[in-house]
Write an enzyme that holds these catalytic residues in place. Structure first.
Site, PDB file in Angstrom:
ATOM      1  N   HIS A 235      -0.747  -0.094  -9.712  1.00  0.00           N
ATOM      2  CA  HIS A 235      -1.456  -0.996  -8.797  1.00  0.00           C
ATOM      3  C   HIS A 235      -2.000  -2.223  -9.548  1.00  0.00           C
ATOM      4  CE1 HIS A 235      -3.531  -0.995  -4.634  1.00  0.00           C
ATOM      5  NE2 HIS A 235      -3.440  -2.230  -5.087  1.00  0.00           N
TER       6      HIS A 235
ATOM      7  N   ARG B 103       0.842  -1.198   0.000  1.00  0.00           N
ATOM      8  CA  ARG B 103       0.000   0.000   0.000  1.00  0.00           C
ATOM      9  C   ARG B 103       0.878   1.249   0.000  1.00  0.00           C
ATOM     10  NH1 ARG B 103      -3.466  -2.813  -1.494  1.00  0.00           N
ATOM     11  NH2 ARG B 103      -5.467  -3.296  -0.521  1.00  0.00           N
TER      12      ARG B 103
END
Ligand code: NAP
Ligand code: GLV
Length: 309
Positions: free
Chosen positions: A272, A224
Site C-alpha cells: 500500500h 482498495r
C-alpha cells in the site's frame, strides 16, 4: 480552535511542524490525548476507531488523511451532518501516476517473464508489442485515473477510461456506467483499478469481470483490497484468463503472512505504497479547508456520503 489528529504517533511528529508553521493559532491534540471532547472543532484522521468522531459534539469538519474515504463511510456512527473532505494533493497524484506507469510498463514489457527466465538462467526472446499496440483501461477515471492516463498516453499506450458520468478526454476512449462496462473491459489488455471503494464497486474485480477481459489480460489494483475477490483472481490466474496481477491494496492489511498472494509467481505485492501522504505538500491543502470553513467559503474536495466518494 482545536484539531484532533488521529493517525500513528510517528505520523503526528511528521505533521506537527507544518501545523505550527502554517497555522500557529491551531491547537493540535494527538489521539489518544483528546482532552475535552467538546473543544474539538476539526478532526484530521486516518482509520479512526468506530465511534471516535461521533464522540466530538462540536465537530465542524472531518478531514481525511488520504484520498479514499471508504473507512470513514463504513462507520455508521460517523456524523453525517459534518462535512467530510478528502485529500487531493498533486504530489500524491504524481506518485500514483509513477506507480501506475511503472507497473503497466512492467506488464507490457513482460518483466515478470524475464525475471523468471533470469532465475532459471534462460536466454530467450519473447514476443513484444509497442505501447501503441497495447490497450490499457483505467477503471475509475477521476483525479488519479486521469493523471495516470495522461502519463500512459505520453508513453504511447492505447488508452480507455471508465467512470460513472460520461467524460470527453482527447485521445482517450471513454466509457461510463454499467451499460458501457463490457465494451470497456473487452478492450482492456491491462486493467488498472483506481476506483473509490463504495457499495457499487465493492467486489467489482471478480470472476464475471475477469471473464470479460481479453484472454491473458493483466490487472493492476492500486485502489482498495475490497474491490478484489481474492479467490476469483487466483482462479483466473490458474486458468490463464489473467496472466498477471500487481496489487497494492488488500482486504487485510498488512497482508497476512500465509496469504497465497505472497508466493504466487504471477502476482506482485506492494505494501500500500502507491501514493503516500506527504505532510509538507498536504498540510497547506488541508489547512486551507479550515480557513474556507471559517470564512464561509465553499470547501474543496468535499465527499458526497450518498455517492460514497
Ligand atoms: P476520484 O477523483 O473521486 O475518482 C474516482 C473515479 O471513479 C471517478 O472517475 C468516478 O466517476 C469513478 N467511479 C466511482 N464510482 C463509480 C462507479 N460506480 N462506476 C463507475 N465509475 C465510478 O478519486 P481519486 O482521487 O482518483 O482516488 C481513487 C481511489 O484511489 C481512492 O478512493 C482510493 O481508494 C485510491 N487510492 C489509493 C492509494 C494507494 O496508495 N494505493 C492512494 C490514493 C488513493 P465520476 O468521475 O463520474 O465521478
Ligand atoms: C491511500 O490509500 C489513500 O486513499 O490516500
Amino acid at each position: 480552535m482545536a484539531l484532533l489528529f488521529r493517525s500513528s504517533p510517528e505520523s503526528a511528529a511528521r505533521w506537527q511542524p507544518h501545523f505550527a508553521r502554517l497555522m500557529p493559532e491551531l491547537e493540535v491534540r494527538v489521539w489518544p490525548e483528546v482532552g475535552d471532547c467538546a473543544a474539538i472543532d476539526y478532526a484530521l484522521v486516518w482509520q479512526p476507531e468506530p465511534g471516535l468522531l461521533a464522540s466530538l459534539p462540536n465537530l465542524k469538519l472531518i478531514m481525511n488523511l488520504g484520498a479514499g474515504v471508504d473507512h470513514l463511510l463504513a462507520d455508521p456512527t460517523t456524523p453525517r451532518h459534518v462535512p467530510i473532505v478528502r485529500l487531493v494533493d498533486p504530489y500524491m497524484t504524481e506518485a500514483m501516476s509513477e506507480y501506475v506507469a511503472l507497473q503497466v510498463l512492467r506488464l507490457h514489457r513482460r518483466d515478470l517473464d524475464y525475471a523468471a527466465q533470469q532465475r532459471d538462467r534462460v536466454w530467450w526472446e519473447l514476443d513484444q508489442k509497442n505501447a501503441a499496440e497495447r490497450r490499457v483501461g483505467i477503471l475509475g477515471f477521476g483525479v488519479l485515473g486521469q493523471d495516470a492516463g495522461r502519463k500512459l498516453q505520453a508513453l504511447g499506450f492505447d488508452l480507455a477510461g471508465w467512470s460513472r458520468g460520461a467524460k470527453a478526454v482527447p485521445g482517450v476512449a471513454t466509457y461510463a456506467g454499467a451499460a458501457e462496462l463490457p465494451a470497456f473491459l473487452g478492450r482492456s489488455e491491462i486493467l488498472v483499478c483506481l476506483l473509490p471503494l463504495t457499495r457499487e464497486t465493492e467486489g467489482i474485480l471478480d470472476r464475471r469481470l475477469f471473464s470479460q477481459l481479453p484472454r491473458g489480460a493483466a490487472l493492476v489494483n492500486a485502489a482498495r483490497g475490497g474491490h478484489l475477490v481474492d479467490a476469483d483472481l487466483l482462479a483466473a490466474l490458474g486458468t490463464g484468463q489473467l496472466s498477471a496481477a500487481v496489487l497494492d491494496a488488500f482486504r487485510d492489511e498488512p497482508l497476512p503472512p500465509d496469504h497465497p498472494f505472497w508466493s504466487h509467481p504471477r502476482i506482485v505485492v506492494t505494501p500500500h505504497i502507491a501514493a503516500l501522504t506527504n505532510p509538507p505538500t498536504a498540510a497547506p491543502i488541508l489547512l486551507d479547508n479550515i480557513r474556507r470553513l471559517r470564512e464561509g467559503r465553499p470547501l474543496e474536495n468535499q465527499v458526497d456520503p450518498a455517492r460514497g466518494y
